[in-house]
Design an enzyme around this catalytic site. Structure first.
Site, PDB file in Angstrom:
ATOM      1  N   SER A   1      -4.779  36.032   5.343  1.00  0.00           N
ATOM      2  CA  SER A   1      -4.837  37.009   6.434  1.00  0.00           C
ATOM      3  C   SER A   1      -6.259  37.339   6.867  1.00  0.00           C
ATOM      4  CB  SER A   1      -4.104  38.296   6.020  1.00  0.00           C
ATOM      5  OG  SER A   1      -4.714  38.869   4.894  1.00  0.00           O
TER       6      SER A   1
ATOM      7  N   LYS B   1      -1.526  47.914   5.859  1.00  0.00           N
ATOM      8  CA  LYS B   1      -2.840  47.715   6.460  1.00  0.00           C
ATOM      9  C   LYS B   1      -3.128  48.763   7.528  1.00  0.00           C
ATOM     10  CE  LYS B   1      -2.811  42.720   5.588  1.00  0.00           C
ATOM     11  NZ  LYS B   1      -2.714  41.370   6.154  1.00  0.00           N
TER      12      LYS B   1
END
Length: 801
Positions: free
Chosen positions: A690, A733
């Site tokens: 990511s 996140k």
């Protein structure tokens, strides 16, 4: 050993045993013959210490029978005058904590005088010298005894081949006499009479007479059994045999204590209401227990096993009382937020109310530490009116911890599942398997594989623990597992569970939790009263921002507890005025700030980008730093990166090289310089794809000399074609970005759907931009080249409808 124990050991006089003397241990209902091995219980501490001292001095111990077994504290006059000197072969502790010794008789002795009677007996003794008579009459008597002993052993319901072969192999005639005498079913007084007969010929004659009596009773018993076997059913036959055994024991003068014990166990067995197949096996084990002598080592092991059988809740079921409004109140009172998880729990309770006999799903609560996974299990148990039991699986690496050890092992016990069921006292508790992601395999087996049967509703109806070796029905148990991450949970085990994710909390959630739950609890636990301390909202927010960095609220509660303890100290010193804890006074209680907003500092130079990462402890901010130096085109990667992240860095560099001309980067830069990518916090392992877009933007920022906006954070995987691919952990996140004060987040276009799972309060103040290609990330993240250009915030505003 502490100082007190050392001082006590120094002041305690050492046991002195004169020459020609022995420590005397009284026996109640048992007689120890020479050459015989016998286990004995030592209950009194003084006697146990005396035994340990004699073993240390390598001396024998004298065992003498009491005249009256009911006397608790016998005196010398209460003991017979002849006993047996024995060696201690072994000392060990039983599973129930009692101490047992294994002794072997050596020689007869006669007590002369008692030298000491408190706390233990020490007597001067004379060892008996025994000679084997060299007469034909004695040899004939011994031969007759061997034959009659073999005949008696053949009449027992179960063959005793080992004892028979021992009698046949033993060459010493005196040992043969004592061996047969020790196996006779006689009162202790009669056995003591045989022990005290010092003439071997007279002793052999007396044993022969008693053995003949024993054979007569055994033959009569077999005859009665054969005559009545065909005319009685199973229950009548068992009743008759018990009554027959009582009559024989009464005629022999034996106490029937063991019979009473067996009858009590039989009563408990029927009260347990076991399944038919389990009860059948339990009755077989009880019959074995009834036949085994109490002095045999197997007796205590079998007794412990039977205690486990009768104490398990085979038929005990806690009545469920499911009231949905009350369940909602309990969940709301115990936990703030977590609406999705609460909704699923209420749905589960509703289905249980409509179909009580249905199979329960296996729920797995996944989330960072401190978000309330374990306490949710307790709330579910309260809402269902069930017992709650928790078993931590962290660090479990042995399959036997789940299934137990087989009974053949010393100190064997059932596994944690059966132990938890017994602890709950009900066969339908709420059973929490905490930290299921911390299981580990070893050469002892894989405990996660043992859990497969436990957590499968179609298999756990016949779960077999190795210790019990009998099926136990687990279908009515509601299993709830907890984990911080799913990556370490094996696929087959994960497939059996329904995953419920618990995200971390944003600042507003933590503030509400602190005011409604944590502050009142810490005030109470630290001995304060509600009016003696008050926290302002700004103080709690400051603790959240500057003294904690977590997804849950565990560290927040610790910091609140530290403030409460400091205030409690002042109150205990006599300060009576109410104390207001505000933002300015926190430094006095907690010291300097532990965390600060480092985004602006980190991104003050080109080549530093802010990424978003997901960890087992929730979301976090990830900084990617890139720099260049003269070299020959090497790529250096540091920061304890995993293989996947290293490959992402290589892909990002390849993408930058392939678009160097479009991006306005001189191609010679790559040949004449080495590039170094570092991700700080090097002690923490990092992996995953990511960070691909973050690595790409950091490299472009470095090579073009353009700053990256400090308000922008990003996440996403990149391909060599420049596409931005979706990643996981979006909710965590975004919560991390919210905590860090990020105002713009760049996400892959294919992650747009994940915004629906993010609470509205967590999205406030953050602008979301969705990327299809890496070029869009450059336009949104890089600062303008010209001083008069637009800022990233102005460009974002221009893009918004």
């Amino acid at each position: 050993m502490n100082a007190e124990a050392m001082e006590a050991s120094k002041s305690k006089p050492r046991l002195i045993i004169p020459a020609g003397a022995l420590v005397i241990i009284p026996l109640r209902n048992r007689v120890l013959f020479p050459s015989m091995i016998m286990p004995l219980m030592v209950r009194r501490q003084a006697r146990l210490q005396a035994v340990e001292e004699t073993v240390r001095q390598q001396l024998p111990i004298g065992f003498v029978v009491q005249r009256d077994p009911n006397i608790e504290a016998p005196q010398p006059k209460d003991l017979y005058g002849v006993g047996t000197a024995a060696d201690v072969l072994r000392m060990f502790t039983l599973p129930d904590g009692r101490r047992q010794i294994l002794v072997q008789g050596r020689r007869r002795f006669e007590i002369g005088e008692f030298l000491e009677t408190d706390p233990v007996f020490i007597a001067r003794v004379t060892m008996v010298e025994e000679r084997i008579p060299e007469t034909k009459e004695f040899e004939a008597r011994i031969l007759h005894l061997r034959q009659e002993a073999a005949r008696a052993l053949s009449l027992f319901p179960e063959p005793m081949n080992e004892l028979r072969s021992m009698i046949e192999r033993t060459e010493d005639p005196l040992t043969v006499i004592d061996m047969i005498a020790s196996t006779l079913d006689l009162p202790s007084a009669e056995k003591q009479e045989i022990l005290a007969m010092l003439d071997p010929e007279a002793r052999a004659q007396r044993v022969s007479e008693k053995l003949a009596r024993q054979i007569e009773l055994l033959e009569l018993s077999r005859k009665i059994g054969d005559e009545t076997k065909e005319s009685m059913d199973k229950s009548q036959r068992q009743y008759f045999l018990r009554e027959q055994l009582k009559a024989i024991q009464k005629e022999l003068g034996e106490e029937d204590g063991k019979g009473v014990e067996v009858e009590e166990l039989r009563g408990k067995l029927y009260e347990a209401k076991m399944p038919p197949e389990v009860e059948k096996e339990a009755l077989k084990e009880l019959a074995r227990l009834e036949r085994i002598p109490e002095m045999a080592p197997e007796h205590s092991l079998l007794r412990t096993y039977f205690d486990w059988l009768v104490e398990l809740p085979w038929s005990v079921v806690t009545k469920e009382e499911i009231d949905l409004p009350k369940a909602r109140e309990i969940l709301d009172a115990d936990h703030y937020g977590l609406e999705k998880v609460k909704k699923r729990i209420i749905e589960f309770l509703a289905v249980r109310k409509l179909m009580p006999e249905g199979k329960s799903p296996i729920l797995c609560l996944v989330g960072p530490p401190g978000v309330g996974k374990t306490s949710l299990g307790q709330s579910i148990a309260r809402a269902m009116n069930r017992k709650f039991v928790r078993q931590s699986l962290g660090g479990v690496h042995d399959e036997a911890d789940i299934r137990g050890h087989r009974r053949t092992y010393i100190g064997a016990l059932p596994g944690n599942i059966i132990q938890g069921i017994k602890k709950a006292g009900s066969r339908n508790p709420v059973f929490m398997l905490d930290e299921v992601d911390k299981l580990s395999a070893s050469f002892h087996g894989n405990p996660s594989a043992a859990l497969l049967e436990v957590l499968d509703p179609s298999q756990n109806s016949t779960f077999q623990d190795h210790y019990l070796a009998l099926p136990f029905d687990l279908t009515q148990v509601l299993f709830i597992a907890t984990a911080n991450v799913l990556d370490t949970v094996p696929g087959p085990l994960r497939d059996r569970m329904e995953i419920l994710e618990l995200p971390g909390y944003i600042e507003e959630d933590k503030l509400a939790i602190a005011k409604g739950y944590l502050v009142p609890r810490q005030i109470s636990e630290n001995g304060l009263k509600p009016g003696e301390i008050n926290f302002t909202d700004d103080a709690i927010r400051e603790i959240i921002r500057s003294y904690t960095r977590e997804a849950g609220v565990r560290q927040l509660e610790r910091e609140l507890g530290a403030v409460c303890r400091s205030v409690a100290t002042r109150v205990a010193d006599g300060f009576k005025e109410p104390i207001i804890v505000n933002q300015e006074s926190l430094h006095a209680y907690l010291g300097p700030k532990k965390f600060f907003n480092e985004i602006a500092l980190r991104t003050s130079l080109p080549g530093v980008a802010t990424g978003l990462a997901w960890t087992p402890f929730g979301g976090d901010i990830l900084f990617v730093e890139a720099t260049k130096m003269p070299g020959d085109g090497k790529l250096l990667l540091t920061g304890q990166l995993g293989d996947v992240m290293k490959e992402s860095a290589q892909a990002a560099l390849s993408l930058v090289k392939s678009r160097a001309e479009t991006l306005g980067i001189d191609a010679d830069t790559f040949r004449k310089n080495d590039l170094h990518i570092h991700i700080p916090a090097g002690a923490i392992p990092k992996d995953g794809p990511s960070a691909g877009i973050t690595l790409f933007v950091a490299l472009v920022s470095l090579l073009k000399g353009r700053h990256i906006s400090k308000d922008v954070a990003m996440t996403g995987e990149i391909s060599l074609r420049g596409l931005v691919l979706p990643v996981g952990g979006i909710k965590e996140k975004m919560l991390a970005a919210k905590r860090a004060g990020i105002s713009c987040v760049l996400l892959p276009e294919l992650n747009r759907k994940d915004l629906e799972e993010i609470p509205t309060s967590a999205r406030e103040g953050i602008r979301f931009e969705f990327l299809k290609t890496a070029d869009e990330a450059l336009r949104l993240a890089l600062e303008p080249e010209a001083p008069g250009g637009f800022s990233p915030g102005e460009r974002l505003a221009a893009r918004s409808p």
